[in-house]
Each structure stands twice: as C-alpha cells, then as structure tokens.
Scaffold this motif. Structure first.
Motif, PDB file in Angstrom:
ATOM      1  N   LEU A  94       7.519  -8.047   4.736  1.00 62.29           N
ATOM      2  CA  LEU A  94       6.838  -7.456   3.585  1.00 62.29           C
ATOM      3  C   LEU A  94       7.814  -7.388   2.415  1.00 62.29           C
ATOM      4  O   LEU A  94       8.970  -6.990   2.586  1.00 62.29           O
ATOM      5  N   HIS A  95       7.353  -7.728   1.249  1.00 60.42           N
ATOM      6  CA  HIS A  95       8.229  -7.819   0.081  1.00 60.42           C
ATOM      7  C   HIS A  95       7.798  -6.825  -0.984  1.00 60.42           C
ATOM      8  O   HIS A  95       6.603  -6.592  -1.204  1.00 60.42           O
ATOM      9  N   ARG A  96       8.785  -6.246  -1.656  1.00 54.51           N
ATOM     10  CA  ARG A  96       8.560  -5.385  -2.801  1.00 54.51           C
ATOM     11  C   ARG A  96       9.809  -5.464  -3.681  1.00 54.51           C
ATOM     12  O   ARG A  96      10.778  -6.151  -3.341  1.00 54.51           O
ATOM     13  N   THR A  97       9.808  -4.770  -4.795  1.00 52.18           N
ATOM     14  CA  THR A  97      10.925  -4.846  -5.728  1.00 52.18           C
ATOM     15  C   THR A  97      11.554  -3.479  -5.900  1.00 52.18           C
ATOM     16  O   THR A  97      10.853  -2.473  -6.079  1.00 52.18           O
ATOM     17  N   GLY A  98      12.874  -3.442  -5.841  1.00 55.88           N
ATOM     18  CA  GLY A  98      13.613  -2.204  -6.037  1.00 55.88           C
ATOM     19  C   GLY A  98      14.181  -2.123  -7.437  1.00 55.88           C
ATOM     20  O   GLY A  98      13.817  -2.915  -8.323  1.00 55.88           O
ATOM     21  N   PRO A  99      15.088  -1.193  -7.685  1.00 55.15           N
ATOM     22  CA  PRO A  99      15.689  -1.041  -9.007  1.00 55.15           C
ATOM     23  C   PRO A  99      16.367  -2.324  -9.481  1.00 55.15           C
ATOM     24  O   PRO A  99      16.925  -3.083  -8.672  1.00 55.15           O
ATOM     25  N   HIS A 100      16.296  -2.579 -10.791  1.00 61.39           N
ATOM     26  CA  HIS A 100      16.942  -3.742 -11.406  1.00 61.39           C
ATOM     27  C   HIS A 100      16.439  -5.057 -10.831  1.00 61.39           C
ATOM     28  O   HIS A 100      17.157  -6.053 -10.816  1.00 61.39           O
ATOM     29  N   GLY A 101      15.209  -5.073 -10.302  1.00 62.36           N
ATOM     30  CA  GLY A 101      14.657  -6.299  -9.737  1.00 62.36           C
ATOM     31  C   GLY A 101      15.172  -6.636  -8.361  1.00 62.36           C
ATOM     32  O   GLY A 101      14.987  -7.772  -7.891  1.00 62.36           O
ATOM     33  N   LEU A 102      15.806  -5.693  -7.663  1.00 60.79           N
ATOM     34  CA  LEU A 102      16.377  -5.943  -6.331  1.00 60.79           C
ATOM     35  C   LEU A 102      15.288  -6.367  -5.351  1.00 60.79           C
ATOM     36  O   LEU A 102      14.279  -5.668  -5.195  1.00 60.79           O
ATOM     37  N   PRO A 103      15.458  -7.508  -4.658  1.00 59.03           N
ATOM     38  CA  PRO A 103      14.484  -7.885  -3.624  1.00 59.03           C
ATOM     39  C   PRO A 103      14.579  -6.940  -2.418  1.00 59.03           C
ATOM     40  O   PRO A 103      15.656  -6.742  -1.864  1.00 59.03           O
ATOM     41  N   VAL A 104      13.460  -6.340  -2.062  1.00 58.94           N
ATOM     42  CA  VAL A 104      13.394  -5.470  -0.888  1.00 58.94           C
ATOM     43  C   VAL A 104      12.442  -6.121   0.102  1.00 58.94           C
ATOM     44  O   VAL A 104      11.294  -6.419  -0.226  1.00 58.94           O
ATOM     45  N   ARG A 105      12.928  -6.375   1.300  1.00 56.53           N
ATOM     46  CA  ARG A 105      12.089  -6.998   2.329  1.00 56.53           C
ATOM     47  C   ARG A 105      12.190  -6.166   3.600  1.00 56.53           C
ATOM     48  O   ARG A 105      13.272  -5.725   3.995  1.00 56.53           O
ATOM     49  N   GLU A 139       3.376   0.980   6.148  1.00 56.38           N
ATOM     50  CA  GLU A 139       3.522   0.753   4.712  1.00 56.38           C
ATOM     51  C   GLU A 139       3.822   2.020   3.913  1.00 56.38           C
ATOM     52  O   GLU A 139       4.676   1.987   3.015  1.00 56.38           O
ATOM     53  N   PRO A 140       3.183   3.170   4.183  1.00 58.75           N
ATOM     54  CA  PRO A 140       3.516   4.361   3.388  1.00 58.75           C
ATOM     55  C   PRO A 140       4.982   4.762   3.463  1.00 58.75           C
ATOM     56  O   PRO A 140       5.537   5.269   2.487  1.00 58.75           O
ATOM     57  N   TRP A 141       5.603   4.543   4.614  1.00 59.93           N
ATOM     58  CA  TRP A 141       7.027   4.837   4.729  1.00 59.93           C
ATOM     59  C   TRP A 141       7.862   3.815   3.967  1.00 59.93           C
ATOM     60  O   TRP A 141       8.782   4.175   3.232  1.00 59.93           O
ATOM     61  N   LEU A 142       7.539   2.565   4.142  1.00 61.52           N
ATOM     62  CA  LEU A 142       8.316   1.505   3.512  1.00 61.52           C
ATOM     63  C   LEU A 142       8.250   1.583   1.991  1.00 61.52           C
ATOM     64  O   LEU A 142       9.211   1.237   1.301  1.00 61.52           O
TER      65      LEU A 142
END
Length: 504
Positions: free
Chosen positions: A246-257, A269-272
């Motif tokens: 699962l992919h999302r974006t963190g601060p400064h565009g950081l890739p979070v997977r 998902e609510p935790w992630l």
C-alpha cells in the motif's frame, strides 16, 4: 529494538504484551543442524571477532564491507532452504591469508575471491575463506558465496528468518544476520545493500530501500530493491508472502509503503494512515527523516516483538487487531519503531554495549508521544521507572554496561535496563541541563552522526559541549552505576532494591 519485545509503559495502565510467544516455539518445533560443507579440506582456521564485549566472536577484522548484493530464490515452502548468492564488495585493511565471514546456518556450495575459486571451511559461527593468494592491505575485495539459507531454526539459534503464515520475514537482531547470509555481522561495519528475491507467482517480495523493478520468467517473479543509505546487517529485511503493498505520501513527498496480508488491508488501513503524521511529529522533534522511504511490514507471525528494520519496520499483525491494546498504546509502539530510524538505524551503535542509545531514545520518544497525544504524563512514567531502576540494574546491569546474553538467547540483552532504564537516564539529563539544551543535543546527535556509527563516549562528549560543562561524572553515575543516582529536581523519588521488594 532488536528483537523488540514491545515494552509496555512502566506505569502500565495498558495490558502488557505477551512475552511467552517468542521464537522459542519455532526453535523447539523443528531443530536442525548447521551444515557448512568445506571444499578440499583446508586447515579449518579459527573463528575470529572484533572483540565486542557482549558478542566477542562476531564481526571480523581485516576488511571493511562497502556493499552486499543478496539474491534469494524461494520455492513457496517456508520450511525448505532457499537457494542464495551473496556477493560482497569490501576493502582490505590488513594483509590477509584468510578471510573470515560470519555465517552459521546453511550449506555453502562454492566461494570465489576476486573471480577465482577459494577454499572454505567452518569454524564456530565463521565461514573461513582461503583465497588462492594472499590479499594485500588496501585492495578491493570481491567475494561471491553460493549457498543455501535455511528458514528452519537450529537448536540454540536466535533470530534470522521468521516463518509467517504465508511466507517469510527477517528478524536479524541481535547479530543474527549470519544465520541468513554470509556477512560481517556487526553494526559497526555498515554497508550498502541490494536485494533480488525470486518467488512463485502469487507471492510478493519486498526488501529494504526502493524497488528497482521486477522480472518474470517460468512462473516466477524476481523483485529487486536497493537501499540509498548504508545499513547494519542486523537491519536487513526481506518479506515474502501473499501480500499487498500500500502506498501513500509522507512529509516532503516521502514515499511511504506498507506491506500487509492482502485479506487484512481494509482492517489495517486506519492504523497505517497514521504513519505520515507520526513521521511529521518525529521531524518536529529531531529533524528530517533520514532515509528514502518508510513503512510497516505486518507479519502473520507470533514473534513477541516488533523490530526497526531499516525503512520497513516489522510488526506483528496482532498488535493492531487485538482489542485489549488501547489505541494510544499501539500508536506509541508505532512511534517507538519509527524513532529507531533515527536512533539505531541512521545512527548505529559502535558496540552492542551502546544499545541503550537505540532503545533509550526510542522509549523516550514513545513516552513523549504518549504524553503529547494521549495525556500520559512523562513524569509519571519516569517516576515509576525510577522506582524499578535499582532492580533493573541488579538484574541486567546498568544501561551502558548491560550483562551478557543468556546462552543461545541473544535477544536477552534487551532487558528493561536498556528501555525505560535508559530513558530514565535521558530524563535525568533533561532535568540536569534543561529542556532547550537537551533538545539541541538530540537534533545535533542525529545530524552529526547521520549514516554513521557512534558510541556512548561520543554522546557524553556532545552532551557536554551542548551543556557547556563537563558531564562525564553525571553520565558515569547514570549509565554505569550499580545504584540509580538521585533524580535532579525530584529528591523525593525512591528506587527499591530487589531485596526490599522481595520482603515487601
């Protein structure tokens, strides 16, 4: 942590996590013997080591590793050895007739040194490689080892592969990476890592760092990943399972997977979704996140711990699905592992006796997050820890001089003295030098030691510089004393001795 038995807060209004579910069940379930096959029977040599006080035979002198390239082929059965190729690029720092690698759980098929076949033999936890000719100091060293990597633990072995419900993950603390691949298995020798993992169709493989593509052939897929920062061997992570990424974006565009069991993605998902805000919170305390990506690996396994593997922290899925754990508690454990990306991963311990720098700081930010986000006062937790501190020191040693591990149980060095006991020393430091100086120290520490290794002495020196006075006596008492010193600002706090508590 290493094998981070997610520690419940000292005041413990929350239920403590079960600790009986550690890897012991897997160890007892199926023990196998180590099998290192020697070629042409050279003199077996001896196991070396860099003399770490807690693990004296691990790590090896004479060379500095620059990079590892690890290739694993998984059959689909997590009780069968994986075929593997480990390629090591290093620089010799001394003249070497033999090269010792840490490796203790698999079959070695062949070894090449600088492109030529080399003899090899086992000696304790070492793979002793004898090249065709002596290696001069200051020269590039290229080693290729073709071997198996066995996910079934041998008797008295702790760590390495973790068998999950649908595949495998890694838990290489403390110094257990050599149960998975040949290496210089000590956090003082960090290196770059590349991974290639081949698995049958239907499986997903994820590793530290960023993806570099996939290749499909003959019903299998090969997944490649590369890290952008040096990493200690204990922090390597490979997940193989029927997973979704699962992919999302963190601060400064950081890739979070995040890597989760496919059937549980909606429930988790609510935790992630909380991770980006947690990263932003940590950045507000100590500065920019130090790596190229971050995320959580949710393992369908009963390990009894969580683990800060670099860029992809390992969690038991049950931590997030067990209703007995309060929301604030689960989130604070998430922050514990996240904070390790700064304290322990980016800044790694020079020796295992410096472990308190990892766990004390992670516990500190776990508690600070609970204070700020869930109204769980830091002072209350620290007072409770102070009451236990003398007992912790008696059982496990002072924070910076922990007692050694129990035989065959390396993760036993992860005792309360290096968690809340070490966080208590940080609380005392903040009391001693004041909040502004303490917060400058924390930011400076992770900045000047970024991507490096550091020791307790380095921390003492920097703290003294930030405070503008010599703090060596303060740290000697708090980090090495048999008894807990008086708490600055709280002369009424008391620590019970084990004898007093026993008679109570």
């Amino acid at each position: 942590m290493p094998l981070e038995a997610a520690p419940a807060p000292a005041p413990a209004p929350a239920p403590s996590r079960p600790r009986s579910r550690r890897v012991q069940a897997a160890l007892l379930a199926s023990a196998v013997s180590v099998c290192l096959i020697a070629a042409s029977a050279p003199s077996p040599g001896t196991a070396l080591g860099i003399g770490d006080r807690l693990f004296p035979t691990l790590g090896n002198p004479g060379y500095d590793v620059a990079s590892y390239d690890l290739a694993f082929t998984y059959s689909g059965a997590n009780d069968k050895p994986l075929t593997a190729v480990t390629t090591i690029d290093a620089l010799t720092t001394a003249r070497l007739d033999r090269v010792n690698l840490d490796y203790a759980h698999g079959t070695v098929r062949s070894v090449e040194v600088n492109g030529s076949p080399a003899d090899f033999a086992s000696a304790g936890d070492d793979l002793v490689v004898t090249p065709a000719r002596t290696l001069p100091a200051g020269r590039p060293l290229h080693i290729t080892v073709r071997h198996t990597s066995d996910p079934v633990p041998a008797k008295d072995q702790d760590g390495g592969w973790v068998r999950t419900k649908d595949g495998l993950a890694m838990a290489n603390q403390a110094d257990a990476a050599h149960l998975v691949f040949p290496c210089n298995d000590h956090p003082s020798d960090k290196a770059m890592f590349t991974f290639h993992v081949t698995a049958p169709e239907g499986y997903t493989a994820v590793a530290n760092g960023l993806p570099e593509g996939t290749r499909r052939a003959g019903g299998t897929t090969t997944w490649s990943y590369r890290g952008e920062h040096p990493m200690a061997t204990e922090l390597a992570q490979v997940s193989i399972g029927r997973s979704s990424v699962l992919h999302r974006t963190g601060p400064h565009g950081l890739p979070v997977r995040d890597v989760v069991p496919t059937q549980d993605r909606a429930a988790l998902e609510p935790w992630l979704a909380r991770t980006p805000d947690q990263i932003a919170w940590m950045e507000s305390k100590v500065g920019r996140y130090p790596f190229e990506t971050y995320g959580l690996l949710m393992a369908q396994a009963q390990t009894g711990f969580e683990l800060e593997t670099q860029t992809l922290s390992l969690f038991e899925k049950d931590l997030f699905t067990e209703p007995a754990y309060p929301k604030w508690y689960v989130e604070s454990i998430m922050v514990h592992e996240l904070s390790h990306q700064w304290f322990g991963d980016s800044v790694s311990p020079r020796t295992w006796s410096d472990l308190w720098l990892n766990e004390g700081h992670a516990t500190w930010y776990e508690a600070l997050y609970a204070e700020e986000k869930a109204n769980r006062p830091m002072e209350k937790r620290m007072k409770a820890a102070y009451a236990m501190s003398d007992a912790w020191r008696a059982a496990g040693g002072p924070p910076a001089a922990p007692k050694g591990p129990k035989p065959g149980h390396k993760i036993s060095i992860f005792r309360p003295n290096v968690y809340d006991g070490a966080a208590l020393a940080l609380y005392a430091l903040r009391q001693e030098i004041g909040r502004p100086a303490f917060e400058r120290l924390e930011r400076t520490w992770v900045t000047v030691n970024h991507d490096g290794v550091a020791s307790t002495a380095d921390f003492v020196d920097l703290a003294s510089a930030m405070a503008g006075r010599d703090l060596r006596s303060f740290f000697k008492a708090w980090l090495y004393g048999e008894k807990t010193p008086p708490m600055p600002g709280h002369p009424d706090w008391k620590s019970d001795t084990p004898q007093a508590r026993k008679g109570a």
